[in-house]
Design a protein around this motif. Structure first.
Motif, mmCIF file in Angstrom:
data_model
loop_
_atom_site.group_PDB
_atom_site.id
_atom_site.type_symbol
_atom_site.label_atom_id
_atom_site.label_comp_id
_atom_site.label_asym_id
_atom_site.label_seq_id
_atom_site.Cartn_x
_atom_site.Cartn_y
_atom_site.Cartn_z
ATOM 1 N N LEU A 181 0.833 -1.198 0.000
ATOM 2 C CA LEU A 181 0.000 0.000 0.000
ATOM 3 C C LEU A 181 0.871 1.252 0.000
ATOM 4 N N ALA A 182 1.903 1.280 0.823
ATOM 5 C CA ALA A 182 2.790 2.443 0.874
ATOM 6 C C ALA A 182 3.461 2.663 -0.477
ATOM 7 N N GLU A 183 3.896 1.592 -1.128
ATOM 8 C CA GLU A 183 4.533 1.718 -2.449
ATOM 9 C C GLU A 183 3.528 2.215 -3.486
ATOM 10 N N ALA A 184 2.306 1.684 -3.447
ATOM 11 C CA ALA A 184 1.275 2.125 -4.390
ATOM 12 C C ALA A 184 0.951 3.602 -4.182
ATOM 13 N N GLN A 185 0.886 4.039 -2.949
ATOM 14 C CA GLN A 185 0.615 5.452 -2.674
ATOM 15 C C GLN A 185 1.775 6.325 -3.157
ATOM 16 N N GLU B 96 2.803 7.817 5.113
ATOM 17 C CA GLU B 96 4.031 8.558 4.789
ATOM 18 C C GLU B 96 3.808 9.481 3.595
ATOM 19 N N GLU B 97 3.083 8.988 2.607
ATOM 20 C CA GLU B 97 2.828 9.797 1.410
ATOM 21 C C GLU B 97 1.948 11.002 1.741
ATOM 22 N N SER B 98 1.013 10.866 2.663
ATOM 23 C CA SER B 98 0.193 12.017 3.078
ATOM 24 C C SER B 98 1.073 13.097 3.698
ATOM 25 N N TYR B 99 2.008 12.698 4.546
ATOM 26 C CA TYR B 99 2.934 13.688 5.128
ATOM 27 C C TYR B 99 3.670 14.432 4.019
ATOM 28 N N ARG B 100 4.153 13.675 3.001
ATOM 29 C CA ARG B 100 4.899 14.301 1.920
ATOM 30 C C ARG B 100 4.015 15.258 1.127
ATOM 31 N N ILE B 101 2.807 14.818 0.772
ATOM 32 C CA ILE B 101 1.886 15.638 -0.019
ATOM 33 C C ILE B 101 1.537 16.928 0.727
ATOM 34 N N TRP B 102 1.263 16.823 1.997
ATOM 35 C CA TRP B 102 0.839 17.979 2.779
ATOM 36 C C TRP B 102 2.027 18.809 3.279
ATOM 37 N N GLY B 103 3.254 18.345 3.020
ATOM 38 C CA GLY B 103 4.438 19.087 3.436
ATOM 39 C C GLY B 103 4.652 19.073 4.941
ATOM 40 N N LEU B 104 4.290 17.992 5.562
ATOM 41 C CA LEU B 104 4.439 17.863 7.015
ATOM 42 C C LEU B 104 5.555 16.884 7.341
ATOM 43 N N ASP B 105 6.125 17.053 8.509
ATOM 44 C CA ASP B 105 7.211 16.188 8.964
ATOM 45 C C ASP B 105 6.634 15.093 9.861
ATOM 46 N N ASN C 114 7.165 15.095 13.636
ATOM 47 C CA ASN C 114 6.394 15.990 14.507
ATOM 48 C C ASN C 114 5.102 15.347 14.995
ATOM 49 N N GLY C 115 4.836 14.129 14.596
ATOM 50 C CA GLY C 115 3.645 13.433 15.042
ATOM 51 C C GLY C 115 2.461 13.701 14.132
ATOM 52 N N LEU C 116 1.327 13.242 14.559
ATOM 53 C CA LEU C 116 0.096 13.418 13.779
ATOM 54 C C LEU C 116 -0.323 14.888 13.795
ATOM 55 N N PRO C 117 -0.715 15.414 12.641
ATOM 56 C CA PRO C 117 -1.146 16.820 12.614
ATOM 57 C C PRO C 117 -2.521 16.984 13.257
ATOM 58 N N ASN C 118 -2.775 18.185 13.782
ATOM 59 C CA ASN C 118 -4.102 18.453 14.321
ATOM 60 C C ASN C 118 -4.976 19.077 13.238
ATOM 61 N N LEU D 194 3.853 5.671 -5.631
ATOM 62 C CA LEU D 194 3.844 5.701 -7.091
ATOM 63 C C LEU D 194 2.695 6.534 -7.658
ATOM 64 N N SER D 195 1.556 6.514 -6.996
ATOM 65 C CA SER D 195 0.384 7.239 -7.516
ATOM 66 C C SER D 195 0.240 8.637 -6.912
ATOM 67 N N HIS D 196 1.158 9.001 -6.026
ATOM 68 C CA HIS D 196 1.113 10.307 -5.348
ATOM 69 C C HIS D 196 -0.228 10.525 -4.655
ATOM 70 N N THR D 197 -0.673 9.495 -3.964
ATOM 71 C CA THR D 197 -1.883 9.589 -3.150
ATOM 72 C C THR D 197 -1.524 9.170 -1.736
ATOM 73 N N GLY D 198 -2.284 9.637 -0.795
ATOM 74 C CA GLY D 198 -2.021 9.274 0.590
ATOM 75 C C GLY D 198 -3.319 8.989 1.305
ATOM 76 N N THR D 199 -3.187 8.435 2.475
ATOM 77 C CA THR D 199 -4.375 8.167 3.284
ATOM 78 C C THR D 199 -4.163 8.734 4.671
ATOM 79 N N PHE D 200 -5.254 9.185 5.237
ATOM 80 C CA PHE D 200 -5.232 9.628 6.622
ATOM 81 C C PHE D 200 -6.609 9.427 7.207
#
Length: 170
Positions: A119-123, A143-152, A155-159, A125-131
């Motif tokens: 799932l992580a590899e598919a996300q 991990e891909e959601s963090y990258r897409i949203w520009g979050l580290d 720093n933990g889960l975003p609020n 490759l497709s530039h999609t994320g889940t949260f």
């Protein structure tokens, strides 16, 4: 090395119990010690091998019964033999069932790790994320959601506020 010592100790213990059981009068306590042998074997034996250890202990009890000098009422000795054999049988089956459940759990965990990796590899490759959010906070971000949203991710889960700040008002 430790597993080999445990194997040697288990065999030595079974042999010692057999000798004591053959020389002395039949006692139920000997059956309990054979159960300890089965439990020790369950630490390093899997599947059929564990069942063979249990069957071997029962065979040693039967052999000891046949080789021991007769004791007061024959019915008592046979009952004693039956109870010890049943105790070893039950302990063996429980240990086998426990080992089987542990193996199944490990296999399930391994399959889950593979699925998560796919799932992580598919996300990626497709530039999609889940949260996921529950009523109060984020509970998961890929991990891909963090990258897409520009979050580290460090720093933990975003609020919710952090996420809302990154969404265009329109």
């Amino acid at each position: 090395p430790a597993a080999m010592l445990l194997r040697i100790a288990t065999v030595a213990m079974a042999a010692g119990i057999f000798v004591v059981d053959t020389i002395l009068a039949h006692e139920l306590a000997v059956g309990v010690v054979y159960i300890v042998v089965v439990l020790m074997a369950s630490r390093f034996c899997m599947g059929r091998t564990l069942l063979l250890v249990g069957a071997g202990c029962v065979a040693l009890i039967i052999l000891s019964y046949l080789l021991s000098p007769p004791v007061a009422p024959a019915g008592y000795a046979f009952l004693n033999l039956t109870l010890r054999s049943a105790g070893i049988g039950v302990a063996t089956l429980l240990a086998w069932q426990s080992r089987s459940a542990q193996s199944a759990a490990r296999a399930g965990e391994e399959a889950l790790r593979h699925s998560e990796a796919y799932l992580a590899e598919a996300q990626r490759l497709s530039h999609t994320g889940t949260f996921a959010f529950n009523a109060t906070a984020a509970v998961y971000w890929s991990e891909e959601s963090y990258r897409i949203w520009g979050l580290d991710p460090l720093n933990g889960l975003p609020n919710r506020e952090t996420v809302l700040q990154r969404i265009h008002p329109d």
